[in-house]
Design an enzyme around this catalytic site. Structure first.
Site, PDB file in Angstrom:
ATOM      1  N   LYS A 144     -16.974 -76.915  16.258  1.00  0.00           N
ATOM      2  CA  LYS A 144     -17.160 -78.330  16.707  1.00  0.00           C
ATOM      3  C   LYS A 144     -17.848 -79.331  15.456  1.00  0.00           C
ATOM      4  O   LYS A 144     -17.328 -80.408  15.364  1.00  0.00           O
ATOM      5  CB  LYS A 144     -18.138 -78.512  18.011  1.00  0.00           C
ATOM      6  CG  LYS A 144     -19.479 -77.986  17.632  1.00  0.00           C
ATOM      7  CD  LYS A 144     -20.086 -78.017  19.315  1.00  0.00           C
ATOM      8  CE  LYS A 144     -21.622 -77.597  18.970  1.00  0.00           C
ATOM      9  NZ  LYS A 144     -22.373 -78.302  18.069  1.00  0.00           N
ATOM     10  N   THR A 145     -18.698 -78.778  14.806  1.00  0.00           N
ATOM     11  CA  THR A 145     -19.409 -79.382  13.776  1.00  0.00           C
ATOM     12  C   THR A 145     -18.213 -79.597  12.757  1.00  0.00           C
ATOM     13  O   THR A 145     -18.319 -81.005  12.250  1.00  0.00           O
ATOM     14  CB  THR A 145     -20.687 -78.907  13.050  1.00  0.00           C
ATOM     15  OG1 THR A 145     -21.437 -78.429  14.031  1.00  0.00           O
ATOM     16  CG2 THR A 145     -21.278 -79.824  12.158  1.00  0.00           C
TER      17      THR A 145
END
Length: 765
Positions: free
Chosen positions: A29-30
């Site tokens: 996700k990052t």
């Protein structure tokens, strides 16, 4: 986009309108967030000045800042990458004058908040023992997280005297913060919302600036954070939130899972993109996690998958006791180390901090270095050191440092000035500090503190007298906690931290009781020596002087966001994990949050996951049989390898059964002596017949002798009895148990206990 899978790329390209990215554990996700920022700037020509990215921790913000700078390059510094609190500080520094403040306001930390609350309660004549500072601050913090003013809080608690008292403290607390030109951390968000509500121009300024907003870990947002984001995104509605409802585990901190679950209701035009490809774990680990979390009803539907091979199955081992479990875990770690695995690649996770004690001891005995992540080693924790110092002072009153530590713990009104006077007098006259306390009237200028010091020494002399009268060390331990008010003070505090401290103290009692059971002639000095040897952990490599690779120990809550090649999760038992509080709660989400916590734990493992439980575990100083956690049963069988070290006997569901204690009598200075009568040959509670070596978790095994038969007929239903450890009680039932009898007694102090007649330590009154 380069290096992104289809779903990750789709999340980057979707830049207009509300977007919910459901990012499963280990799904990158990052990486998506940072590439999305780069896409906005480089491909959509969005001014970096118009982008806001919000994270929860300074560490996460720093990591995202570095990634954005590396990917975007020129102009990246104009992107606001910030935590909620630091963003609000920047806004308030510029605009707080609009709501009656000045830009040079101070931000109070916890210690400064406590000082203010202390002053307020003194001013309002409210007893701090009934309203501990931590409890009051927790109540005020919760009110602010719910965006409630003192007036709101007072209305909500109109029928509660306690609530009214807290409301009055809250009101005066806020007055003093304002007069001191200070804000606490909760005020930063609260006052920013108030600013936006009362000053439309200020809100419009930031709505115009932040045309594109991204929020990480959205499942962890509380009510005020939700309101703040909603207000900022109201104009352009280009709000992208990233999170995983299956990893919402911080309800106790105010996190509201409904923020992510109801996102599509708040933003009906929202797009939902699921990131389900996991880059961390093997197939068997992911399928085990999916099997567990699928049992939750309050969740968004998604299933993690990986292109990796299935790898090794998840291993579940059931051990005889928590000590056998800890030894089994450490033994497996030694094997991994001998096979070339770095200890830094190994983590042991557990539900409660108190579980670390047995694990730490076994690691120390096997000379395996470790570190406790996000906490202290068990014997370094304040509450443990406090009570150990009480025990040290009883065993050796000449230990000045231990006596000085506890003389005002809990607070007795004995100040530092009085302690210094006594210490100086002792040094000048060649006396021990405690000896001077006994004759404190001889110390000049001590008239005010004399009575309080006498109260302390009277208690200490009583504890010593208990040992002289052959009381158990565990009884003295209970007396210390109860007579000094130490336990009650923690109960009154009522915070999560206080509950954890109580659990740690109960684990210290378990240590003491286990020592009493195992030692032939238990005594306090020997116990303290054992504790000292275990507590003295060398953190530095002897040869290099540098830190060695260490096994990581941490709670499951602390493990979120981390990953390790090898993960051990211990204590997979009903009422431990899931916790008893969740099983007894009226809140239907309580058990589901425990299951999410289990999901988080499982998905920390990259290569190999070991789960374990104990057939019996010592709780509150009593040994209880434990049922295997429902979470183990929810893992599909084809992904689980079972390695039971315990023969199944039909007693796994008897969570409250009291294990028989050894038959002990006291001789001398607090030294119980174990009698030679044996038990267990025909006992239905034992795991094997006549072979003592088959019962490693029981300590020593004792076959039944004639002594048992003669003691079986000593008690009748209705008898009033006194137990050496549990005090007075009434016999409520007697049932046959092989050649023995099981006696149930309802004790006044500790409730109902079941014990064997041949081993019971009580007499009829």
């Amino acid at each position: 986009m380069l290096g992104l899978n289809d779903k990750q790329a789709e999340a980057c390209y979707k830049v207009d309108g509300p977007l919910l990215i459901l990012a499963g554990a280990g799904s990158g996700k990052t990486r998506v967030l940072t590439h999305r920022i780069a896409y906005l700037i480089n491909e959509k020509n969005v001014n970096p000045y118009n982008i806001l990215a919000i994270t929860f921790t300074n560490k996460a913000a720093k990591e995202m800042r570095e990634r954005v700078d590396n990917i975007v390059g020129f102009g990246a510094e104009s992107v606001w990458v910030s935590t909620f609190h630091s963003m609000c500080v920047r806004i308030l520094r510029k605009h707080i004058d609009k709501i009656g403040g000045t830009s040079d306001f101070t931000i109070y930390d916890t210690d400064e908040q406590k000082i203010v609350v202390r002053e307020v309660m003194k001013y309002l004549s409210i007893d701090p023992k009934l309203y501990p500072e931590r409890m009051v601050l927790a109540a005020i913090s919760k009110a602010k997280e719910e965006y409630k003013t003192p007036d709101d809080y007072e209305k909500d608690n109109a029928t509660s005297f306690r609530g009214q008292q807290i409301a009055s403290i809250y009101r005066e607390y806020q007055k003093r913060l304002k007069s001191n030109n200070a804000l606490d951390f909760d005020d930063l968000i609260f006052q920013t919302i108030f600013l936006f509500e009362t000053n439309p121009d200020a809100l419009a300024e930031y709505q115009e600036r932040f045309k594109y907003i991204m929020v990480d870990e959205y499942q962890d947002t509380n009510y005020t954070q939700f309101v703040l984001v909603k207000k900022l995104a109201e104009k352009y509605r280009n709000l992208c939130v990233v999170g995983d409802d299956d990893q919402s585990i911080y309800k106790f901190r105010g996190a509201d899972i409904s923020n992510i679950l109801n996102f599509e209701e708040i933003y009906p035009e929202a797009t939902v993109i699921k990131l389900e490809q996991n880059y961390r774990s093997t197939g068997h680990i992911l399928k085990a996690a999916n099997g567990v979390i699928a049992n939750n009803e309050g969740r968004k539907d998604k299933t993690l998958w990986t292109s990796k091979e299935d790898g090794e199955k998840v291993v579940f081992t059931r051990y005889e006791s928590e000590h056998a479990e800890a030894m089994g875990i450490v033994s497996k770690i030694k094997t991994l180390k001998n096979q070339g695995t770095s200890l830094g690649d190994i983590a042991i996770l557990y539900r409660t901090n108190a579980q670390s004690r047995v694990l730490e001891e076994k690691l120390i005995y096997e000379n395996l270095p470790y570190k406790v992540y996000g906490g202290q080693n068990f014997y370094a924790r304040k509450e443990i050191k406090d009570i150990v110092c009480y025990l040290k002072s009883i065993a050796n009153p000449a230990d000045d440092q231990s006596v000085k530590r506890i003389i005002n713990v809990p607070k007795r009104g004995i100040g530092a000035t009085s302690i210094d006077k006594i210490s100086d007098f002792a040094i000048e006259n060649g006396l021990d500090f405690y000896d001077v306390l006994l004759d404190v009237e001889e110390v000049p200028g001590m008239s005010r503190a004399v009575e309080k010091i006498h109260g302390f020494t009277k208690q200490m002399e009583h504890f010593k007298e208990m040992l002289n009268e052959q009381a158990y060390i565990s009884e003295v331990f209970d007396a210390i906690l109860d007579d000094t008010g130490y336990r009650q003070e923690l109960f009154n505090e009522g915070t999560d931290e206080a509950k954890a401290r109580i659990e740690n103290l109960e684990e210290l009692k378990n240590k003491i009781v286990k020592y009493e059971e195992d030692a032939e002639y238990p005594n306090l000095t020997e116990l303290l020596e054992e504790i000292a040897l275990v507590a003295d952990v060398d953190e530095v490599d002897d040869e290099t002087g540098e830190e060695t690779q260490k096994v990581t120990l941490m709670t499951l809550h602390s493990a979120k966001g981390l990953e390790f090649p090898y993960v051990f999760i211990g204590g997979m038992e009903e009422r431990l994990f899931p916790s008893g509080l969740s099983l007894d709660s009226d809140d239907p989400d309580a058990l589901e949050e425990e299951r999410r916590l289990c999901y988080v734990g499982i998905t920390r493992a990259m290569q190999k996951l070991y789960l374990s439980s104990a057939d019996r575990r010592m709780v509150h100083g009593n040994t209880n049989y434990c049922e295997i956690s429902r979470f183990i049963k929810e893992i599909p069988a084809e992904h689980l390898e079972r390695d039971d070290q315990v023969k199944q006997t039909g007693f796994n569901s008897l969570g409250g059964v009291h294990m028989p204690q050894k038959n002990i009598t006291n001789v001398g200075y607090g030294r119980p002596k174990i009698l030679s009568n044996d038990y267990a040959k025909n006992n239905p509670y034992t795991k094997a017949s006549g072979n003592p070596s088959a019962n490693p978790g029981f300590g020593k095994a004792f076959p039944m002798g004639d002594a048992a038969a003669s003691s079986n007929d000593c008690y009748e239903v209705g008898d009033t009895v006194k137990h050496l450890k549990f005090g007075k009680g009434v016999v409520t039932s007697i049932v046959p148990a092989g050649s023995d009898k099981e006696i149930t007694v309802d004790f006044e102090r500790v409730g109902e206990k079941r014990m064997f007649a041949s081993l019971v330590k009580m007499k009829k009154l």
